[in-house]
Scaffold this active site. Sequence first.
Site, PDB file in Angstrom:
ATOM      1  N   ASP A 100       1.004  -1.175   0.024  1.00 38.61           N
ATOM      2  CA  ASP A 100      -0.089  -0.050   0.105  1.00 38.61           C
ATOM      3  C   ASP A 100       0.904   1.239   0.048  1.00 38.61           C
ATOM      4  OD1 ASP A 100      -2.545  -1.363   0.119  1.00 38.61           O
ATOM      5  OD2 ASP A 100      -2.383  -1.433   2.148  1.00 38.61           O
ATOM      6  N   GLY A 101       2.003   1.219   0.732  1.00 36.33           N
ATOM      7  CA  GLY A 101       2.771   2.393   0.816  1.00 36.33           C
ATOM      8  C   GLY A 101       3.375   2.640  -0.805  1.00 36.33           C
ATOM      9  N   ASP A 136      -3.312  15.045  21.268  1.00 33.64           N
ATOM     10  CA  ASP A 136      -2.197  14.722  20.602  1.00 33.64           C
ATOM     11  C   ASP A 136      -2.289  14.955  19.387  1.00 33.64           C
ATOM     12  OD1 ASP A 136      -1.161  13.552  22.744  1.00 33.64           O
ATOM     13  OD2 ASP A 136      -1.305  11.478  22.180  1.00 33.64           O
ATOM     14  N   THR A 183      -9.872   3.244   6.784  1.00 33.74           N
ATOM     15  CA  THR A 183      -9.730   2.040   7.641  1.00 33.74           C
ATOM     16  C   THR A 183      -8.110   1.998   7.997  1.00 33.74           C
ATOM     17  OG1 THR A 183      -9.162   1.015   5.314  1.00 33.74           O
ATOM     18  CG2 THR A 183     -11.461   0.834   6.384  1.00 33.74           C
ATOM     19  N   ALA A 184      -7.264   3.213   7.962  1.00 31.29           N
ATOM     20  CA  ALA A 184      -6.063   3.118   8.097  1.00 31.29           C
ATOM     21  C   ALA A 184      -5.642   3.995   9.399  1.00 31.29           C
ATOM     22  CB  ALA A 184      -5.147   4.077   6.811  1.00 31.29           C
ATOM     23  N   ASN A 235      -7.070   6.542  10.612  1.00 31.22           N
ATOM     24  CA  ASN A 235      -8.342   7.067  11.178  1.00 31.22           C
ATOM     25  C   ASN A 235      -8.888   5.901  12.126  1.00 31.22           C
ATOM     26  OD1 ASN A 235     -10.902   8.732  10.946  1.00 31.22           O
ATOM     27  ND2 ASN A 235     -11.630   6.809  10.272  1.00 31.22           N
ATOM     28  N   LEU A 236      -8.948   4.705  11.486  1.00 29.03           N
ATOM     29  CA  LEU A 236      -9.417   3.616  12.271  1.00 29.03           C
ATOM     30  C   LEU A 236      -8.964   3.503  13.416  1.00 29.03           C
ATOM     31  CD1 LEU A 236     -11.772   1.510  12.509  1.00 29.03           C
ATOM     32  CD2 LEU A 236     -10.312   0.089  10.810  1.00 29.03           C
TER      33      LEU A 236
END
Length: 259
Positions: free
Chosen positions: A45-46, A148, A159-160, A162-163
């Site tokens: 994915d990166g 923070d 889903t990254a 954020n999840l």
Amino acid sequence: MSQPPRLALLASDTPRAQEAAEAYRARESFVSEAEAEAVIVLGGDGFMLQTLHHMLDSGRVLPAYGINQGTIGFLMNHPRGTRTLAERVARARRIAVAPLEMTATTGSGKQEAFYAINEVSLLRETRQTARLEVSVNGKVRVPDLACDGILVATPAGSTAYNLSANGPILPLGSNMLALTPISPFRPRRWRGAILPDHYEIEFRVLDPVKRPVAAVADQKELRDILAVKVRTAPSQALTLLFDPGKSLEERIFAEQFQF
């Protein structure tokens, strides 16, 4: 009979991706990015995010068909298949992903703009808690958020990070954004918001000297931030290609039922 699409091949520098690239080149034909109609992306994915950002920066945006040679491969397709890559691309489902545009103002007064496909995040630079003012469409909604950090995520990025920060999963095509605080201390009960993706979100750092904040658009980071504006950039929409029945939309939906 229509001609098969002209494909470019890009691979990350990991041994696994490079070995796969050699195997594909031995049995299929590829052209340069300048001649291609779509691009095959070998990696994780990166590397897919890196490739998409490269296309945004270059101004030549091609449909991208990822083949997972990494770990999770949320944005990628399964490497196994009996069809040629040209056949898989021709049959693939197209998913449009609109990135975020982040415009950040630094302590020197300089403004810089970057795109983010997953999320824009503001993060404290030191052990000191960040203090942020949060506005939506020009109206202050949270006058003093001690945390923070905070992030704005697209459906593709929901889903990254954020999840992980307990933000909501957004179905693809929902036309919404997730506004998610990271370890909020005050106000304690605020857990974020879901906003229409045509809204503009602005953050102002309330104590930039004592409590410095960095702004991150996917993999690009700026420090010494005074203010950040975030909005969707539909004119820069990207196209991801997925095998039938394996689309990003289904993967995001399925994440809501993971235990």
